[in-house]
Design a protein around this motif. Sequence first.
Motif, PDB file in Angstrom:
ATOM      1  N   PRO A 379      -2.048  -5.872  -2.631  1.00 31.86           N
ATOM      2  CA  PRO A 379      -0.597  -5.692  -2.492  1.00 31.86           C
ATOM      3  C   PRO A 379      -0.039  -4.522  -3.299  1.00 31.86           C
ATOM      4  O   PRO A 379       1.065  -4.038  -3.012  1.00 31.86           O
ATOM      5  CB  PRO A 379      -0.028  -7.030  -2.999  1.00 31.86           C
ATOM      6  CG  PRO A 379      -1.143  -8.010  -2.858  1.00 31.86           C
ATOM      7  CD  PRO A 379      -2.390  -7.227  -3.111  1.00 31.86           C
ATOM      8  N   TYR A 380      -0.793  -4.077  -4.300  1.00 28.06           N
ATOM      9  CA  TYR A 380      -0.339  -2.952  -5.124  1.00 28.06           C
ATOM     10  C   TYR A 380      -0.750  -1.597  -4.537  1.00 28.06           C
ATOM     11  O   TYR A 380      -0.372  -0.556  -5.084  1.00 28.06           O
ATOM     12  CB  TYR A 380      -0.918  -3.063  -6.538  1.00 28.06           C
ATOM     13  CG  TYR A 380      -0.390  -4.242  -7.325  1.00 28.06           C
ATOM     14  CD1 TYR A 380       0.823  -4.171  -8.002  1.00 28.06           C
ATOM     15  CD2 TYR A 380      -1.110  -5.429  -7.389  1.00 28.06           C
ATOM     16  CE1 TYR A 380       1.307  -5.252  -8.727  1.00 28.06           C
ATOM     17  CE2 TYR A 380      -0.637  -6.518  -8.109  1.00 28.06           C
ATOM     18  CZ  TYR A 380       0.575  -6.427  -8.774  1.00 28.06           C
ATOM     19  OH  TYR A 380       1.041  -7.496  -9.489  1.00 28.06           O
ATOM     20  N   LEU A 381      -1.533  -1.610  -3.455  1.00 29.10           N
ATOM     21  CA  LEU A 381      -2.047  -0.363  -2.886  1.00 29.10           C
ATOM     22  C   LEU A 381      -1.396  -0.112  -1.529  1.00 29.10           C
ATOM     23  O   LEU A 381      -2.000  -0.265  -0.475  1.00 29.10           O
ATOM     24  CB  LEU A 381      -3.573  -0.431  -2.770  1.00 29.10           C
ATOM     25  CG  LEU A 381      -4.319  -0.676  -4.082  1.00 29.10           C
ATOM     26  CD1 LEU A 381      -5.820  -0.765  -3.847  1.00 29.10           C
ATOM     27  CD2 LEU A 381      -4.010   0.404  -5.112  1.00 29.10           C
ATOM     28  N   GLN A 382      -0.132   0.259  -1.573  1.00 24.70           N
ATOM     29  CA  GLN A 382       0.608   0.580  -0.357  1.00 24.70           C
ATOM     30  C   GLN A 382       0.203   1.966   0.142  1.00 24.70           C
ATOM     31  O   GLN A 382       0.049   2.904  -0.654  1.00 24.70           O
ATOM     32  CB  GLN A 382       2.106   0.550  -0.625  1.00 24.70           C
ATOM     33  CG  GLN A 382       2.633  -0.797  -1.090  1.00 24.70           C
ATOM     34  CD  GLN A 382       4.109  -0.726  -1.405  1.00 24.70           C
ATOM     35  OE1 GLN A 382       4.922  -0.285  -0.586  1.00 24.70           O
ATOM     36  NE2 GLN A 382       4.473  -1.158  -2.602  1.00 24.70           N
ATOM     37  N   VAL A 383       0.048   2.098   1.437  1.00 21.83           N
ATOM     38  CA  VAL A 383      -0.413   3.363   2.009  1.00 21.83           C
ATOM     39  C   VAL A 383       0.534   4.511   1.651  1.00 21.83           C
ATOM     40  O   VAL A 383       0.097   5.598   1.251  1.00 21.83           O
ATOM     41  CB  VAL A 383      -0.560   3.228   3.537  1.00 21.83           C
ATOM     42  CG1 VAL A 383      -0.851   4.588   4.171  1.00 21.83           C
ATOM     43  CG2 VAL A 383      -1.670   2.239   3.875  1.00 21.83           C
ATOM     44  N   VAL A 478      -3.869  -1.412   1.662  1.00 16.94           N
ATOM     45  CA  VAL A 478      -5.314  -1.319   1.851  1.00 16.94           C
ATOM     46  C   VAL A 478      -6.003  -1.888   0.624  1.00 16.94           C
ATOM     47  O   VAL A 478      -5.382  -2.048  -0.438  1.00 16.94           O
ATOM     48  CB  VAL A 478      -5.771   0.140   2.076  1.00 16.94           C
ATOM     49  CG1 VAL A 478      -5.209   0.688   3.372  1.00 16.94           C
ATOM     50  CG2 VAL A 478      -5.368   1.026   0.898  1.00 16.94           C
ATOM     51  N   ASP A 479      -7.293  -2.202   0.749  1.00 22.95           N
ATOM     52  CA  ASP A 479      -8.014  -2.660  -0.425  1.00 22.95           C
ATOM     53  C   ASP A 479      -8.444  -1.465  -1.273  1.00 22.95           C
ATOM     54  O   ASP A 479      -8.272  -0.303  -0.877  1.00 22.95           O
ATOM     55  CB  ASP A 479      -9.200  -3.548  -0.048  1.00 22.95           C
ATOM     56  CG  ASP A 479     -10.267  -2.825   0.769  1.00 22.95           C
ATOM     57  OD1 ASP A 479     -10.310  -1.581   0.758  1.00 22.95           O
ATOM     58  OD2 ASP A 479     -11.078  -3.511   1.417  1.00 22.95           O
ATOM     59  N   TYR A 480      -8.999  -1.773  -2.454  1.00 23.66           N
ATOM     60  CA  TYR A 480      -9.328  -0.692  -3.384  1.00 23.66           C
ATOM     61  C   TYR A 480     -10.348   0.271  -2.788  1.00 23.66           C
ATOM     62  O   TYR A 480     -10.245   1.488  -2.981  1.00 23.66           O
ATOM     63  CB  TYR A 480      -9.866  -1.246  -4.706  1.00 23.66           C
ATOM     64  CG  TYR A 480     -10.382  -0.129  -5.591  1.00 23.66           C
ATOM     65  CD1 TYR A 480      -9.488   0.662  -6.309  1.00 23.66           C
ATOM     66  CD2 TYR A 480     -11.738   0.193  -5.622  1.00 23.66           C
ATOM     67  CE1 TYR A 480      -9.937   1.735  -7.053  1.00 23.66           C
ATOM     68  CE2 TYR A 480     -12.186   1.260  -6.367  1.00 23.66           C
ATOM     69  CZ  TYR A 480     -11.291   2.028  -7.084  1.00 23.66           C
ATOM     70  OH  TYR A 480     -11.743   3.101  -7.804  1.00 23.66           O
ATOM     71  N   GLU A 481     -11.317  -0.257  -2.066  1.00 28.64           N
ATOM     72  CA  GLU A 481     -12.358   0.602  -1.518  1.00 28.64           C
ATOM     73  C   GLU A 481     -11.770   1.659  -0.592  1.00 28.64           C
ATOM     74  O   GLU A 481     -12.146   2.835  -0.654  1.00 28.64           O
ATOM     75  CB  GLU A 481     -13.398  -0.236  -0.772  1.00 28.64           C
ATOM     76  CG  GLU A 481     -14.574   0.573  -0.286  1.00 28.64           C
ATOM     77  CD  GLU A 481     -15.633  -0.267   0.395  1.00 28.64           C
ATOM     78  OE1 GLU A 481     -16.730   0.252   0.637  1.00 28.64           O
ATOM     79  OE2 GLU A 481     -15.358  -1.449   0.691  1.00 28.64           O
ATOM     80  N   VAL A 482     -10.850   1.263   0.276  1.00 32.44           N
ATOM     81  CA  VAL A 482     -10.216   2.227   1.176  1.00 32.44           C
ATOM     82  C   VAL A 482      -9.371   3.221   0.382  1.00 32.44           C
ATOM     83  O   VAL A 482      -9.350   4.420   0.684  1.00 32.44           O
ATOM     84  CB  VAL A 482      -9.368   1.508   2.235  1.00 32.44           C
ATOM     85  CG1 VAL A 482      -8.574   2.501   3.071  1.00 32.44           C
ATOM     86  CG2 VAL A 482     -10.259   0.657   3.133  1.00 32.44           C
ATOM     87  N   ALA A 483      -8.674   2.737  -0.639  1.00 32.12           N
ATOM     88  CA  ALA A 483      -7.885   3.642  -1.482  1.00 32.12           C
ATOM     89  C   ALA A 483      -8.781   4.703  -2.105  1.00 32.12           C
ATOM     90  O   ALA A 483      -8.435   5.899  -2.153  1.00 32.12           O
ATOM     91  CB  ALA A 483      -7.162   2.854  -2.571  1.00 32.12           C
ATOM     92  N   GLU A 529      -6.844   6.823 -13.110  1.00 35.02           N
ATOM     93  CA  GLU A 529      -6.169   7.323 -14.302  1.00 35.02           C
ATOM     94  C   GLU A 529      -4.859   6.540 -14.518  1.00 35.02           C
ATOM     95  O   GLU A 529      -4.127   6.271 -13.552  1.00 35.02           O
ATOM     96  CB  GLU A 529      -5.860   8.815 -14.160  1.00 35.02           C
ATOM     97  CG  GLU A 529      -7.062   9.707 -14.372  1.00 35.02           C
ATOM     98  CD  GLU A 529      -7.599   9.563 -15.789  1.00 35.02           C
ATOM     99  OE1 GLU A 529      -6.925   9.991 -16.738  1.00 35.02           O
ATOM    100  OE2 GLU A 529      -8.716   9.008 -15.944  1.00 35.02           O
ATOM    101  N   PRO A 530      -4.559   6.143 -15.753  1.00 36.15           N
ATOM    102  CA  PRO A 530      -3.349   5.347 -15.997  1.00 36.15           C
ATOM    103  C   PRO A 530      -2.079   5.976 -15.428  1.00 36.15           C
ATOM    104  O   PRO A 530      -1.227   5.272 -14.869  1.00 36.15           O
ATOM    105  CB  PRO A 530      -3.299   5.249 -17.527  1.00 36.15           C
ATOM    106  CG  PRO A 530      -4.733   5.338 -17.943  1.00 36.15           C
ATOM    107  CD  PRO A 530      -5.366   6.308 -16.983  1.00 36.15           C
ATOM    108  N   ALA A 531      -1.957   7.307 -15.554  1.00 42.51           N
ATOM    109  CA  ALA A 531      -0.746   7.953 -15.047  1.00 42.51           C
ATOM    110  C   ALA A 531      -0.659   7.845 -13.530  1.00 42.51           C
ATOM    111  O   ALA A 531       0.441   7.692 -12.965  1.00 42.51           O
ATOM    112  CB  ALA A 531      -0.728   9.428 -15.468  1.00 42.51           C
ATOM    113  N   THR A 532      -1.800   7.926 -12.846  1.00 40.27           N
ATOM    114  CA  THR A 532      -1.801   7.784 -11.388  1.00 40.27           C
ATOM    115  C   THR A 532      -1.481   6.352 -10.988  1.00 40.27           C
ATOM    116  O   THR A 532      -0.646   6.105 -10.104  1.00 40.27           O
ATOM    117  CB  THR A 532      -3.170   8.190 -10.814  1.00 40.27           C
ATOM    118  OG1 THR A 532      -3.542   9.481 -11.305  1.00 40.27           O
ATOM    119  CG2 THR A 532      -3.119   8.225  -9.300  1.00 40.27           C
ATOM    120  N   LEU A 533      -2.139   5.392 -11.625  1.00 42.24           N
ATOM    121  CA  LEU A 533      -1.911   3.991 -11.283  1.00 42.24           C
ATOM    122  C   LEU A 533      -0.467   3.570 -11.539  1.00 42.24           C
ATOM    123  O   LEU A 533       0.110   2.786 -10.782  1.00 42.24           O
ATOM    124  CB  LEU A 533      -2.857   3.087 -12.075  1.00 42.24           C
ATOM    125  CG  LEU A 533      -4.212   2.757 -11.453  1.00 42.24           C
ATOM    126  CD1 LEU A 533      -4.935   1.724 -12.308  1.00 42.24           C
ATOM    127  CD2 LEU A 533      -4.079   2.261 -10.021  1.00 42.24           C
TER     128      LEU A 533
END
Length: 707
Positions: A379-383, A478-483, A529-533
Amino acid sequence: MKWAAVMAGLMAWAGAGPAGAAVVPPALTAPWGGAHGLPRVRGVTAAQLETEYAAAIETMRSEIRAIANNPAPPSFENSVLALERSGDALERVHAVYSIYTATKSDDSIRAVAAKIAPLRQALDDEVALDPVLFARVEAVYRQLPNLDLSPDARRLTEVIRDRMLRRGARLDPAAKSELSRINAELAGLQQRFAANVAKDEATRFVEVRDEDRLAGMDEADRRAAKAAAIEFGKSDSWVIRNSRPAVWSVAKRANDPSLRADVWRMWMSRGTHQGETDNAPVASAILKLRGQKAKLFGKANYAELAFEGRMVPGPRAALDLLTDAWEPVASETGRRLAAMSEIARADGLPGPIAASDYLYYAEKLKQARFGFDSKSVEPYLQVARLLDAMMWAAERTYGVSFKPLPDVDVVSPDIRVFEVKRDDRAIGFLYVDLFRRDGKQRGSWASQYRAGRSGSVLPVVALHSNAEPGLEGAPATVDYEVANVLFHEFGHALHFLANSSPYAATGPLALPWDFVETPSLLNERWLLEPATLSRLAIHSDTGEPMPVALAEKLRRVVRFDRVFSVNLDYLATALTDLRLHMMADGREIDVAAEEAKLLAQMRLPGTVDPVMRALQSFHSFAASEYAAGVYTYLWSDMLAADLAEAFVRAPGGFFDEKVAKRYYDTIMSRGARVPASQAFRDFRGRDPEARALMRRFDLGSGETRGD
């Protein structure tokens, strides 16, 4: 760049937009017009593609004949440069052809592709094998010590000459004729191999009639299965598509081992079914022809031929690279399988863990060790936010900015187009095409629709994926792998966009194929990276940022999983690919039988399946670049791990301005203007260290890791 405005536009992007009226494009070979000089693609028909592609081939033939028949003595301008500049009309129509065959295909487009592939191959052979044309290039090459040329012009001459040599310029006439026959057959077979896998993915599914079999899968997965059922005319059931996201959802979360087995069997059997999509005879024919081709060049097998021009010096060196990695990875895998087996026994699984159970119990193991559930991250990985985060990280690292362009002609309303700038100067255009639709090939990939030529032509590149649109207006996630894959493919796109070469023939795709993956593998490192996340990870329902504890668990789990190439499923695929092509000497090869023997020799645990079985391995058989070259992911991961250490040890980490500028200048923007080994040395000050990748994951070295 005003990122708030860009982000607002991205978040409004829900996979739909104004479709616009049907437009009949101008001639596909015509120079691209409009405000930004981008291709017109709407309204293209299969018949138009076929006709104009054939015409563009004839146009290039005329251009090549004019170069070869020029009565003036050979010079850089009238031979090498003229050859580099030929084929512009063909490049334009090929861009539209590629867009349709990869992203908006149907039976009529596929039929045209089957006709075009051998025609294009025949043209490429004519250029490479023309003795008069090669003589002119060779004459310029021999004159290089006495010519007043720029370093780029000298490099272009070397690259074009070497390319013609590797394609057979010095073969005798009989061998050239045989080579052309082989290449034409291979072009058709490779196209057929890919089409067979695509058809199996598009038409095969697992029907679930009892909803209890979906226990363990969440509501979003169930809704997706119901939507697929309606699409396939099974409205009273649930359908699991033969696509990676759907298969992985079942493999990781479905409690029913029989459902996991049914779905996994469907996925792993692509290309193996008797009938029209059977790739067994296709792969066998491809290997036989490749072996015959190698013999024409005086090589013992196709692997020896394929390694010409790569960084790794030969198939034996690549074999050593893979086998050296096998032992430490196998040891760690054995420990994990033992821990997973304990969980499975406690779970009441009858018998040993099967390959179809691997992902399910891998998830259970991560829950036990780290308290981590991969579904909690999705849910945290919106396209839309992923795209924003990729662009933001590129801007912060390299000073690259992205401006949305309205009203650009596209084949689907869910595609967005951006003008890309650096230092207030346009460096190219990026098409972003991230959602699944009918007629689009599966997976994620980057494309270069027009090669850049610094100072004269801007590159046109594209980022593609197959995310499922959000259901009922919800944001797509998407899931982490797709991200991670999206960050990888975005790395390719950045590499294409950064190109500073004045010539297409010395751009990024002229690099050795075992270096091409390196910038994209390195770009994956910016995701966590923390700034990206902190910019990316916002919950799609609550709007809350990802908790710090969950972000830390994610990092630990990603390190635990290791990168793609440091796992047995990949190593098995890479070793099979290399060994099969080392056998390819013109003999008949039963690909499936030989693969089974090779996997047995490797002692691959029965719980682990290769990433791709040979008969579905697009890399090995659907194109020639990765044939005997699947190893390149391990080699490139090693290079990327080495490059990453320069960032890790810098004061600013992955956003360190000085290191980023040096990396951009020496590698990212350089294309093939210098050999890849020299570019690496220019950045690192030394040759690559083979230990870097194992050091990153503390495998078999005991050295301090690089992250």
